[in-house]
Design a protein around this motif. Sequence first.
Motif, PDB file in Angstrom:
ATOM      1  N   LEU A 108       0.828  -1.203   0.000  1.00  9.45           N
ATOM      2  CA  LEU A 108       0.000   0.000   0.000  1.00  9.45           C
ATOM      3  C   LEU A 108       0.871   1.264   0.000  1.00  9.45           C
ATOM      4  O   LEU A 108       0.670   2.178  -0.802  1.00  9.45           O
ATOM      5  N   ILE A 109       1.864   1.291   0.877  1.00 13.20           N
ATOM      6  CA  ILE A 109       2.763   2.452   0.950  1.00 13.20           C
ATOM      7  C   ILE A 109       3.561   2.586  -0.339  1.00 13.20           C
ATOM      8  O   ILE A 109       3.716   3.681  -0.886  1.00 13.20           O
ATOM      9  N   ARG A 110       4.058   1.465  -0.867  1.00 16.39           N
ATOM     10  CA  ARG A 110       4.822   1.498  -2.114  1.00 16.39           C
ATOM     11  C   ARG A 110       3.960   2.039  -3.256  1.00 16.39           C
ATOM     12  O   ARG A 110       4.418   2.804  -4.101  1.00 16.39           O
ATOM     13  N   GLY A 111       2.691   1.643  -3.273  1.00 21.15           N
ATOM     14  CA  GLY A 111       1.769   2.142  -4.293  1.00 21.15           C
ATOM     15  C   GLY A 111       1.605   3.646  -4.214  1.00 21.15           C
ATOM     16  O   GLY A 111       1.548   4.338  -5.236  1.00 21.15           O
ATOM     17  N   ARG A 112       1.526   4.171  -2.998  1.00 17.31           N
ATOM     18  CA  ARG A 112       1.409   5.621  -2.822  1.00 17.31           C
ATOM     19  C   ARG A 112       2.654   6.327  -3.354  1.00 17.31           C
ATOM     20  O   ARG A 112       2.556   7.381  -3.982  1.00 17.31           O
ATOM     21  N   TYR A 113       3.832   5.748  -3.100  1.00 15.42           N
ATOM     22  CA  TYR A 113       5.067   6.362  -3.600  1.00 15.42           C
ATOM     23  C   TYR A 113       5.159   6.262  -5.119  1.00 15.42           C
ATOM     24  O   TYR A 113       5.656   7.171  -5.780  1.00 15.42           O
ATOM     25  N   ARG A 114       4.708   5.169  -5.686  1.00 12.66           N
ATOM     26  CA  ARG A 114       4.703   5.057  -7.148  1.00 12.66           C
ATOM     27  C   ARG A 114       3.805   6.120  -7.762  1.00 12.66           C
ATOM     28  O   ARG A 114       4.147   6.736  -8.772  1.00 12.66           O
ATOM     29  N   LYS A 115       2.636   6.324  -7.156  1.00 15.82           N
ATOM     30  CA  LYS A 115       1.693   7.340  -7.627  1.00 15.82           C
ATOM     31  C   LYS A 115       2.316   8.737  -7.510  1.00 15.82           C
ATOM     32  O   LYS A 115       2.223   9.561  -8.422  1.00 15.82           O
ATOM     33  N   LEU A 116       2.987   8.986  -6.394  1.00 20.67           N
ATOM     34  CA  LEU A 116       3.648  10.265  -6.178  1.00 20.67           C
ATOM     35  C   LEU A 116       4.777  10.476  -7.188  1.00 20.67           C
ATOM     36  O   LEU A 116       4.938  11.568  -7.742  1.00 20.67           O
ATOM     37  N   ALA A 117       5.537   9.417  -7.472  1.00 20.64           N
ATOM     38  CA  ALA A 117       6.637   9.514  -8.444  1.00 20.64           C
ATOM     39  C   ALA A 117       6.098   9.796  -9.843  1.00 20.64           C
ATOM     40  O   ALA A 117       6.655  10.619 -10.580  1.00 20.64           O
ATOM     41  N   LYS A 118       5.000   9.138 -10.215  1.00 17.62           N
ATOM     42  CA  LYS A 118       4.406   9.381 -11.532  1.00 17.62           C
ATOM     43  C   LYS A 118       3.940  10.816 -11.651  1.00 17.62           C
ATOM     44  O   LYS A 118       4.156  11.480 -12.662  1.00 17.62           O
ATOM     45  N   LYS A 119       3.300  11.320 -10.600  1.00 20.16           N
ATOM     46  CA  LYS A 119       2.827  12.695 -10.605  1.00 20.16           C
ATOM     47  C   LYS A 119       4.004  13.660 -10.736  1.00 20.16           C
ATOM     48  O   LYS A 119       3.936  14.636 -11.489  1.00 20.16           O
ATOM     49  N   ALA A 120       5.090  13.401 -10.022  1.00 15.74           N
ATOM     50  CA  ALA A 120       6.265  14.266 -10.100  1.00 15.74           C
ATOM     51  C   ALA A 120       6.847  14.259 -11.507  1.00 15.74           C
ATOM     52  O   ALA A 120       7.219  15.309 -12.042  1.00 15.74           O
ATOM     53  N   ARG A 121       6.930  13.084 -12.142  1.00 17.43           N
ATOM     54  CA  ARG A 121       7.438  13.014 -13.515  1.00 17.43           C
ATOM     55  C   ARG A 121       6.516  13.769 -14.469  1.00 17.43           C
ATOM     56  O   ARG A 121       6.982  14.460 -15.370  1.00 17.43           O
ATOM     57  N   ASP A 122       5.209  13.622 -14.278  1.00 20.64           N
ATOM     58  CA  ASP A 122       4.249  14.352 -15.116  1.00 20.64           C
ATOM     59  C   ASP A 122       4.423  15.858 -14.949  1.00 20.64           C
ATOM     60  O   ASP A 122       4.383  16.611 -15.924  1.00 20.64           O
ATOM     61  N   ASP A 123       4.606  16.304 -13.697  1.00 19.13           N
ATOM     62  CA  ASP A 123       4.808  17.730 -13.437  1.00 19.13           C
ATOM     63  C   ASP A 123       6.099  18.226 -14.101  1.00 19.13           C
ATOM     64  O   ASP A 123       6.140  19.323 -14.657  1.00 19.13           O
ATOM     65  N   ILE A 124       7.141  17.431 -14.058  1.00 19.50           N
ATOM     66  CA  ILE A 124       8.411  17.803 -14.698  1.00 19.50           C
ATOM     67  C   ILE A 124       8.213  17.891 -16.211  1.00 19.50           C
ATOM     68  O   ILE A 124       8.680  18.829 -16.860  1.00 19.50           O
ATOM     69  N   ASP A 125       7.501  16.920 -16.772  1.00 20.95           N
ATOM     70  CA  ASP A 125       7.233  16.944 -18.215  1.00 20.95           C
ATOM     71  C   ASP A 125       6.441  18.184 -18.620  1.00 20.95           C
ATOM     72  O   ASP A 125       6.552  18.660 -19.748  1.00 20.95           O
ATOM     73  N   ALA A 126       5.636  18.692 -17.685  1.00 16.51           N
ATOM     74  CA  ALA A 126       4.827  19.878 -17.963  1.00 16.51           C
ATOM     75  C   ALA A 126       5.615  21.168 -17.711  1.00 16.51           C
ATOM     76  O   ALA A 126       5.051  22.257 -17.775  1.00 16.51           O
ATOM     77  N   GLY A 127       6.903  21.054 -17.382  1.00 17.04           N
ATOM     78  CA  GLY A 127       7.731  22.235 -17.188  1.00 17.04           C
ATOM     79  C   GLY A 127       7.970  22.604 -15.742  1.00 17.04           C
ATOM     80  O   GLY A 127       8.613  23.606 -15.456  1.00 17.04           O
ATOM     81  N   GLY A 128       7.488  21.810 -14.828  1.00 16.88           N
ATOM     82  CA  GLY A 128       7.696  22.081 -13.405  1.00 16.88           C
ATOM     83  C   GLY A 128       8.966  21.409 -12.905  1.00 16.88           C
ATOM     84  O   GLY A 128       9.778  20.914 -13.685  1.00 16.88           O
ATOM     85  N   VAL A 129       9.132  21.426 -11.601  1.00 19.97           N
ATOM     86  CA  VAL A 129      10.272  20.756 -10.971  1.00 19.97           C
ATOM     87  C   VAL A 129       9.763  19.763  -9.939  1.00 19.97           C
ATOM     88  O   VAL A 129       8.599  19.786  -9.547  1.00 19.97           O
ATOM     89  N   ASP A 130      10.632  18.933  -9.490  1.00 19.86           N
ATOM     90  CA  ASP A 130      10.280  17.834  -8.590  1.00 19.86           C
ATOM     91  C   ASP A 130      10.391  18.259  -7.121  1.00 19.86           C
ATOM     92  O   ASP A 130      11.248  17.789  -6.390  1.00 19.86           O
TER      93      ASP A 130
END
Length: 153
Positions: A108-130
């Motif tokens: 469950l915790i690992r899933g939350r971190y995977r979701k958070l990592a995906k969101k961070a990568r998406d934000d970076i792709d959109a021009g943001g930072v991690d």
Amino acid sequence: MRLATAFKNFASGASRATGKPITFVLASSIVVVWGISGPLFGFSDTWQLVINTGTTIITFLMVFLIQNTQNRDSEAMHIKMDELIRALNGAHNALLDLEELEDDELDLIRGRYRKLAKKARDDIDAGGVDVGCGDVDKDDDPPPSKKAVRTPK
């Protein structure tokens, strides 16, 4: 000296000694000498039994020595990581002692971190930072104020 301390010292010393290149060369040399001595002993059952018994005993004992040093190293690493989590402002103290949780809780915790990592990568792709990617303890997305921030170039 306590038995546990004596064993720890022995296991650590043996682990260091057996991990050296010279030890590998010595073990390889023993196998070569054994192989070369085959014709001298007529490749007998006793000749084969010598190497089989020797390697089995050494392997059996090394398993315990390696496991002991591995357990100690792992425990020390957990303590060091726990201290880093504890000392960092903003780190999640709930992550301390994760190794004691059940597998489904870890998943469950690992899933939350995977979701958070995906969101961070998406934000970076959109021009943001991690940075400021939200809370790990929640399954939902972070509020807009916690989205990745842009930095000047």
